[in-house]
Design an enzyme around this catalytic site. Structure first.
Site, PDB file in Angstrom:
ATOM      1  N   TYR A 234      10.743  30.414 -31.338  1.00 50.48           N
ATOM      2  CA  TYR A 234       9.737  29.474 -31.836  1.00 50.48           C
ATOM      3  C   TYR A 234       8.521  29.438 -30.907  1.00 50.48           C
ATOM      4  O   TYR A 234       7.371  29.467 -31.357  1.00 50.48           O
ATOM      5  CB  TYR A 234      10.367  28.086 -31.955  1.00 50.48           C
ATOM      6  CG  TYR A 234       9.473  27.036 -32.560  1.00 50.48           C
ATOM      7  CD1 TYR A 234       9.332  26.926 -33.945  1.00 50.48           C
ATOM      8  CD2 TYR A 234       8.788  26.126 -31.751  1.00 50.48           C
ATOM      9  CE1 TYR A 234       8.512  25.941 -34.505  1.00 50.48           C
ATOM     10  CE2 TYR A 234       7.977  25.141 -32.302  1.00 50.48           C
ATOM     11  CZ  TYR A 234       7.850  25.058 -33.677  1.00 50.48           C
ATOM     12  OH  TYR A 234       7.036  24.092 -34.225  1.00 50.48           O
TER      13      TYR A 234
ATOM     14  N   GLY B  49       2.453  17.573 -30.734  1.00 49.45           N
ATOM     15  CA  GLY B  49       3.630  17.300 -29.923  1.00 49.45           C
ATOM     16  C   GLY B  49       4.741  16.804 -30.828  1.00 49.45           C
ATOM     17  O   GLY B  49       4.890  17.267 -31.968  1.00 49.45           O
TER      18      GLY B  49
END
Length: 242
Positions: free
Chosen positions: A147, A178
């Protein structure tokens, strides 16, 4: 006529908020989804947003899907590359299938979704491409080599494509969220989630609508001087210069 916008992974989580925000701002939105037909149809019924199903890692499916969108709604002038998956695991235990699946969906999709619309944008002298990366593409994350690598690649793709197309009136920007309060994050064990929030200076998770608000700005005419930029929205958890 309002500008046609495609949002990949646009019926759930951050993508759903982006789709809704763009529609509220006056855009004609086409939200793509991969597999959950029931939730996509519920999203369509709730919002009135057009939904289309295809696999963003499949080049032929993307070309066909985008051609259908343009035939039904008009030329795509704004593209939000949001679709992404995770298949986490420590690298020494990770299979190539786990690696390949994440790279295909999260990074190959930058090519498969952007290539079919870039010539039209160049010919018309206008385009907005907004790519959703991640805090973990900036700082890395244990258990997410696949990822993190894919999302770091999204940043590089953004910066290069921005330079190639700026003189054609096309801006290309990247947003690195985030930890955002979505179903995916809500599924994290409570004790782990508390530890995550403790590490965020503003003391809370982000809201999907906060990501959507930036997308709406970057899609607009007033954002023509913003290109090749990496925008962090993480509550101060990781402060980067790009």
């Amino acid at each position: 006529m309002s500008k046609v916008t495609v949002v990949t992974g646009g019926t759930r989580g951050i993508g759903a908020a982006i789709s809704k925000g763009l529609k509220e701002a006056g855009y004609t939105v086409a939200a793509t989804f991969a597999g959950n037909v029931e939730k996509a149809e519920a999203f369509k019924a709730e919002t009135g947003i057009h939904v289309y199903q295809w696999d963003v890692s499949d080049a032929e499916a993307c070309a066909a899907g985008l051609a259908k969108v343009e035939a039904e709604l008009g030329p795509v002038e704004i593209l939000v590359n949001n679709a992404g998956i995770t298949k986490d695991g420590m690298f020494h235990k990770m299979s190539f299938d786990q690696w390949r699946a994440v790279l295909s969906t999260n990074l190959d999709s930058m090519f498969t979704m952007t290539k079919p619309v870039i010539d039209g944008m160049r010919n018309r002298g206008f385009g907005r491409i907004i790519n959703i990366s991640s805090i973990n593409g900036q700082k890395g994350q244990m258990g997410q080599t696949n990822y993190s690598a894919a999302k770091a690649g999204v940043i590089g793709f953004t910066k290069a494509l921005a330079q190639e197309n700026a003189f054609k009136g096309i801006t290309v920007n990247c947003i690195c969220p985030g930890y955002i309060d979505t179903d995916m994050v809500a599924a994290v064990p409570e004790d782990v989630l508390k530890g995550i929030i403790k590490g965020i200076p503003v003391g809370r998770l982000g809201k999907a609508e906060e990501i959507a608000a930036l997308v709406v700005f970057l899609a607009g005419e007033q954002a023509g001087f913003f290109t090749g930029a990496v925008h962090t929205i993480n509550g101060g958890q990781y402060i980067a210069n790009g």
